[in-house]
Design a protein around this motif. Structure first.
Motif, PDB file in Angstrom:
ATOM      1  N   GLY A 165       3.339   1.487  16.844  1.00  0.00           N
ATOM      2  CA  GLY A 165       2.623   2.503  16.062  1.00  0.00           C
ATOM      3  C   GLY A 165       1.226   2.810  16.593  1.00  0.00           C
ATOM      4  N   THR A 166       0.320   3.012  15.670  1.00  0.00           N
ATOM      5  CA  THR A 166      -1.070   3.310  16.010  1.00  0.00           C
ATOM      6  C   THR A 166      -1.622   2.297  17.006  1.00  0.00           C
ATOM      7  OG1 THR A 166      -1.412   4.143  13.772  1.00  0.00           O
ATOM      8  CG2 THR A 166      -3.379   3.609  15.033  1.00  0.00           C
ATOM      9  N   SER A 167      -1.300   1.039  16.774  1.00  0.00           N
ATOM     10  CA  SER A 167      -1.858  -0.033  17.590  1.00  0.00           C
ATOM     11  C   SER A 167      -1.394   0.057  19.040  1.00  0.00           C
ATOM     12  CB  SER A 167      -1.441  -1.375  16.999  1.00  0.00           C
ATOM     13  OG  SER A 167      -1.742  -1.403  15.622  1.00  0.00           O
ATOM     14  N   ARG A 168      -0.136   0.407  19.219  1.00  0.00           N
ATOM     15  CA  ARG A 168       0.373   0.571  20.581  1.00  0.00           C
ATOM     16  C   ARG A 168      -0.394   1.685  21.311  1.00  0.00           C
ATOM     17  NH1 ARG A 168       4.318   4.487  21.198  1.00  0.00           N
ATOM     18  NH2 ARG A 168       4.809   4.868  23.383  1.00  0.00           N
ATOM     19  N   LEU A 169      -0.670   2.760  20.622  1.00  0.00           N
ATOM     20  CA  LEU A 169      -1.344   3.887  21.266  1.00  0.00           C
ATOM     21  C   LEU A 169      -2.768   3.536  21.670  1.00  0.00           C
ATOM     22  CD1 LEU A 169       0.010   6.742  19.021  1.00  0.00           C
ATOM     23  CD2 LEU A 169       0.725   6.137  21.331  1.00  0.00           C
ATOM     24  N   LEU A 185      -0.226  10.774  21.462  1.00  0.00           N
ATOM     25  CA  LEU A 185       0.175  10.407  20.098  1.00  0.00           C
ATOM     26  C   LEU A 185       1.647  10.743  19.884  1.00  0.00           C
ATOM     27  CD1 LEU A 185      -2.753  11.582  17.783  1.00  0.00           C
ATOM     28  CD2 LEU A 185      -2.556   9.520  19.154  1.00  0.00           C
ATOM     29  N   GLU A 186       2.307  11.166  20.938  1.00  0.00           N
ATOM     30  CA  GLU A 186       3.691  11.643  20.822  1.00  0.00           C
ATOM     31  C   GLU A 186       4.577  10.679  20.049  1.00  0.00           C
ATOM     32  OE1 GLU A 186       4.459  11.944  24.872  1.00  0.00           O
ATOM     33  OE2 GLU A 186       3.882  14.034  25.045  1.00  0.00           O
ATOM     34  N   GLU A 187       4.395   9.410  20.369  1.00  0.00           N
ATOM     35  CA  GLU A 187       5.312   8.420  19.820  1.00  0.00           C
ATOM     36  C   GLU A 187       4.832   7.896  18.481  1.00  0.00           C
ATOM     37  OE1 GLU A 187       8.153   7.924  21.106  1.00  0.00           O
ATOM     38  OE2 GLU A 187       7.682   9.253  22.779  1.00  0.00           O
ATOM     39  N   TRP A 188       3.659   8.389  18.092  1.00  0.00           N
ATOM     40  CA  TRP A 188       3.119   7.908  16.830  1.00  0.00           C
ATOM     41  C   TRP A 188       3.585   8.812  15.712  1.00  0.00           C
ATOM     42  CZ3 TRP A 188      -0.559  10.552  13.739  1.00  0.00           C
ATOM     43  CH2 TRP A 188      -1.001   9.824  12.643  1.00  0.00           C
ATOM     44  N   ARG A 189       4.109   8.249  14.695  1.00  0.00           N
ATOM     45  CA  ARG A 189       4.524   9.061  13.557  1.00  0.00           C
ATOM     46  C   ARG A 189       3.801   8.555  12.315  1.00  0.00           C
ATOM     47  NH1 ARG A 189       8.551   8.060  16.807  1.00  0.00           N
ATOM     48  NH2 ARG A 189       8.946   6.098  15.725  1.00  0.00           N
ATOM     49  N   TYR A 190       3.223   9.489  11.621  1.00  0.00           N
ATOM     50  CA  TYR A 190       2.552   9.146  10.380  1.00  0.00           C
ATOM     51  C   TYR A 190       3.621   9.098   9.299  1.00  0.00           C
ATOM     52  CZ  TYR A 190      -0.679   9.490   6.445  1.00  0.00           C
ATOM     53  OH  TYR A 190      -1.382   9.267   5.300  1.00  0.00           O
ATOM     54  N   ALA A 191       4.226   7.935   9.129  1.00  0.00           N
ATOM     55  CA  ALA A 191       5.315   7.798   8.168  1.00  0.00           C
ATOM     56  C   ALA A 191       4.716   7.236   6.892  1.00  0.00           C
ATOM     57  CB  ALA A 191       6.384   6.878   8.724  1.00  0.00           C
ATOM     58  N   LEU A 192       4.173   8.118   6.086  1.00  0.00           N
ATOM     59  CA  LEU A 192       3.427   7.692   4.912  1.00  0.00           C
ATOM     60  C   LEU A 192       4.223   6.757   4.024  1.00  0.00           C
ATOM     61  CD1 LEU A 192       0.756   8.311   3.194  1.00  0.00           C
ATOM     62  CD2 LEU A 192       2.376   9.535   1.757  1.00  0.00           C
ATOM     63  N   THR A 247      -3.630  16.264  11.621  1.00  0.00           N
ATOM     64  CA  THR A 247      -2.802  15.194  12.178  1.00  0.00           C
ATOM     65  C   THR A 247      -3.663  14.088  12.780  1.00  0.00           C
ATOM     66  OG1 THR A 247      -1.142  16.860  12.716  1.00  0.00           O
ATOM     67  CG2 THR A 247      -0.888  14.695  13.730  1.00  0.00           C
ATOM     68  N   VAL A 248      -4.644  14.482  13.585  1.00  0.00           N
ATOM     69  CA  VAL A 248      -5.503  13.470  14.203  1.00  0.00           C
ATOM     70  C   VAL A 248      -6.337  12.766  13.131  1.00  0.00           C
ATOM     71  CG1 VAL A 248      -7.351  13.076  15.873  1.00  0.00           C
ATOM     72  CG2 VAL A 248      -5.512  14.671  16.407  1.00  0.00           C
ATOM     73  N   GLY A 249      -6.662  13.468  12.053  1.00  0.00           N
ATOM     74  CA  GLY A 249      -7.379  12.834  10.950  1.00  0.00           C
ATOM     75  C   GLY A 249      -6.583  11.690  10.346  1.00  0.00           C
ATOM     76  N   ARG A 250      -5.281  11.886  10.201  1.00  0.00           N
ATOM     77  CA  ARG A 250      -4.434  10.806   9.697  1.00  0.00           C
ATOM     78  C   ARG A 250      -4.437   9.620  10.663  1.00  0.00           C
ATOM     79  NH1 ARG A 250       0.981  14.133   7.615  1.00  0.00           N
ATOM     80  NH2 ARG A 250       0.133  14.766   5.601  1.00  0.00           N
ATOM     81  N   PHE A 251      -4.314   9.933  11.941  1.00  0.00           N
ATOM     82  CA  PHE A 251      -4.334   8.870  12.957  1.00  0.00           C
ATOM     83  C   PHE A 251      -5.657   8.125  12.930  1.00  0.00           C
ATOM     84  CE2 PHE A 251      -5.252   7.393  17.258  1.00  0.00           C
ATOM     85  CZ  PHE A 251      -4.135   6.639  17.524  1.00  0.00           C
ATOM     86  N   TRP A 252      -6.737   8.888  12.829  1.00  0.00           N
ATOM     87  CA  TRP A 252      -8.084   8.312  12.835  1.00  0.00           C
ATOM     88  C   TRP A 252      -8.267   7.362  11.643  1.00  0.00           C
ATOM     89  CZ3 TRP A 252     -10.975   7.772  16.764  1.00  0.00           C
ATOM     90  CH2 TRP A 252     -12.371   7.713  16.702  1.00  0.00           C
ATOM     91  N   GLY A 253      -7.688   7.731  10.505  1.00  0.00           N
ATOM     92  CA  GLY A 253      -7.740   6.858   9.334  1.00  0.00           C
ATOM     93  C   GLY A 253      -7.043   5.528   9.608  1.00  0.00           C
ATOM     94  N   GLU A 254      -5.900   5.588  10.239  1.00  0.00           N
ATOM     95  CA  GLU A 254      -5.209   4.335  10.564  1.00  0.00           C
ATOM     96  C   GLU A 254      -6.046   3.497  11.531  1.00  0.00           C
ATOM     97  OE1 GLU A 254      -1.160   4.460  11.660  1.00  0.00           O
ATOM     98  OE2 GLU A 254      -0.548   5.618   9.920  1.00  0.00           O
TER      99      GLU A 254
END
Lengths: 444, 444
Positions: free
Chosen positions: A384-388, B432-439, B371-378
């Protein structure tokens, strides 16, 4: 006439070693090279190593050079051009460690891969040539420190209880591996399973059309798996290692009932479903009759018991992630020989002091490698996030940016006695302070 | 005489705006500055903003400059010297963004923080000065595209169903916020809860002995929490935001029964137990009577319905991590005014074409920020191994290394129409291709 760089500082010193793996053979060699009277006992009927490929960083290369073995090692092994970390899902190369002139200048050595049995054969052959006596089929059962020496009990490993003898030596080195008998003199502990399992395999590189031209160590790293490829024996052999986290182990641990065959071939088939198809296609070439459950042990706070010293995997078995298990055992060997020879040259060889000095230098060094090895394993397997962000950090370390992370490992030289000067270097390194390897809590 | 940079390209064009928050007021200003006849309806009896501090990066600064508002904004706000990311457990500063001359040269603007109500007041005051008509207490209930225009239905917000009127405009901009009424014309969806909750608080900086000399935006980031501090109003006010993941929300979601008061003050008290004591000591200064459950919505594929355009939070409410929600709404405003003025200057103002052009440019841009905002939160809230490598990546980006990660966000200028040229920039960015924000799967 021998090509070996033999000296005589330890002439007349009697040393017994238990265990004829890479560590014990290196110990016999390093001490015999200083003129000591070395006897090594190995319980197996012949000297052999399990597994296949072994990586030797420049920290090992420089020792092999000082022992006069470079020509033989290079002839038997392979000198990769680089090490490439690739993402196991996308196959993107995220970090390349060039083993070029800049690398060689920086670390004063090269990076070499070699078949474990080839390295062992070279160490055994040269230890004998240096004057060490190596015996197979002999089990060391116990040891007792006496006044200014140590008694070591042996018996036949083929017919247990027979051929019992007791030999007296100045010191006794327990190089008897991760399942060490002698470790019990220090602590009653068990190996710590990592939940990961390794499959290995070698094949003729010429028979693998997809792998032609391979001159690198390639590590595909991905969520819960990694896959390693590199050539061996001058490029004739392809060495591969497939490592994955066993769900059956994790579920069994949770349920309090770990299956004996965790990590079996059925799990191997399922473990790489999220990886690039190329990696999946390579799994068919792995040996199926053996798999290795990856374990280490907790770092110790003591290795020395009288004139006995735990060394190698008996003292500090690591996970494999820093590819330094064999080199650590060789570093132990060189530290003992070097510190004793230094004392002898100064006219005050006191084996108790030497073994204490070795323990003071080597224990924190190997503790650090064990701990960072665990961390490095987690780093490879992030999701997930960590891998990236791991991938991004790796990209930022490309070219020579990674030197700063490897200098402590590959720049080590026992003669500098750096861990004696600062034992805190063996504590969990700064930056990992808040990280805890909570084996029983992780992956929940 | 007005100081505002007023032109007249849109003279005679009638524009109705629903919503008098920062976005709607910016829309009224930007369009009135081009000479349009703008009417804005806000249902609340006065113009006000909830919350306290607001951050405006150089992407917003440059627009405020072009609208002639810099003097007023700077007088009301605060110009921090830098932004510091600190680890919430160790308090170590892991990344500093210097807002120095190099920054200002690189981005052509400064970084400013301002009280939300101060920014709104300035936008409202100047929109009126530029000629826009702003009305409170009026609800926009519906709209219908007609031949070459749009009918907009309004009624009293104080006495629902009364004072019904229908007005005709060339276009209708739905700036009616995250709980938008008009969004239903495009999609029937609901806000997506992030499981995080924010507490806010302002106090007189002079009354806070520990915070004297604060000239930075400080963000403590840690596992499942973060805590923000910066000055407001020329340094008179201290603004603080405490954000944490609500365990009661997560447990309730798991059990299919989310408590209404998730994230309540009792949870606030418990959420920071693993953080540095300094941060814990600051929680007592937060307001307890209000907390904000952090939500966004899924990016849309369409904003335009006839002559109506969804804009601002109605179209693209983000999580707060890139501190760009208000600036995005301002960018929408500037894009509409600019693209329309460009068309008018070229003698072919076609509102359907202009709204389509705005949608084509703005939709992928805002999708990317969401989308990047969600990633940034993680990224902020990582734990264990992942937190450590995040910290190391941040350290490596210090000084100017972070420019490469911020250029797309802070270097944006609607006049370049870069997302029209390459809409794929709005897709999940490469890497971030492989990253999915799976809430619904995360944090299990």
């Amino acid at each position: 006439m021998s090509h070996l760089p033999k000296t005589n500082e330890l002439e007349g010193q009697k040393i017994i070693i238990s265990g004829g793996g890479i560590g014990g053979a290196a110990g016999a060699l390093a001490l015999a090279l200083r003129g000591a009277d070395v006897t090594l006992y190995e319980r197996a009927p012949e000297f052999k190593e399990v597994g296949a490929g072994l990586q030797i960083g420049p920290h090992g290369w420089r020792m092999l050079e000082s022992w006069g073995l470079l020509d033989q090692i290079v002839a038997a092994g392979f000198l990769p051009e680089d090490m490439q970390f690739r993402d196991a899902i996308t196959r993107e190369t995220i970090l390349t460690l060039d083993f070029d002139e800049e690398f060689q200048k920086h670390y004063g050595g090269r990076y070499l891969v070699i078949h474990r049995s080839d390295l062992l054969s070279i160490l055994v052959k040269n230890a004998i040539e240096a004057g060490a006596k190596l015996h197979n089929g002999v089990l060391v059962t116990d040891s007792h420190t006496i006044d200014n020496g140590i008694e070591v009990d042996i018996e036949s490993a083929v017919n247990p209880g027979e051929d019992k003898e007791t030999h007296i030596a100045d010191i006794f080195l327990a190089y008897d591996g991760i399942h060490s008998v002698m470790r019990k003199k220090v602590v009653e502990d068990e190996p710590v399973a990592s939940s990961y399992v390794a499959y290995r395999g070698t094949s003729k590189l010429a028979d693998e059309p997809e792998m032609q031209g391979l001159k690198s160590v390639i590590g595909y790293i991905g969520p819960h798996v990694h896959f390693i490829q590199y050539p061996l024996r001058g490029g004739d052999l392809l060495n591969q290692v497939a490592v994955f986290e066993s769900k059956r182990y994790l579920e069994g641990r949770e349920a309090g009932n770990i299956p004996e065959d965790w990590g079996n071939p059925e799990e191997l088939e399922q473990a790489y479903g999220h990886c690039d198809e190329f990696i999946q296609s390579r799994l068919g070439t792995m040996w199926r009759n053996n798999w290795w459950q990856m374990s280490d042990r907790e770092p110790l706070t003591q290795w020395k018991v009288g004139r006995m010293l735990l060394v190698g995997d008996a003292a500090h078995p690591p996970l494999q992630y820093l590819a330094s298990g064999a080199v650590m055992a060789m570093e132990d060997a060189e530290a003992i020989a070097l510190f004793a020879a230094d004392a002898a040259k100064a006219g005050n060889l006191d084996w108790d002091a030497v073994l204490s000095e070795v323990e003071a230098e080597r224990l924190p060094r190997t503790k650090r490698i064990q701990t960072v090895g665990r961390f490095w394993g987690e780093l490879w397997h992030l999701d997930g996030t960590s891998r990236l962000i791991r991938n991004e950090l790796f990209r930022q370390a490309d070219r020579t940016g990674w030197f700063r992370y490897a200098d402590w490992l590959w720049g080590y030289d026992a003669s500098k006695r750096e861990y004696i000067a600062d034992p805190s270097k063996g504590d969990v390194p700064q930056g990992l302070e808040e990280w805890r390897y909570a084996l029983l809590e992780q992956n929940k």
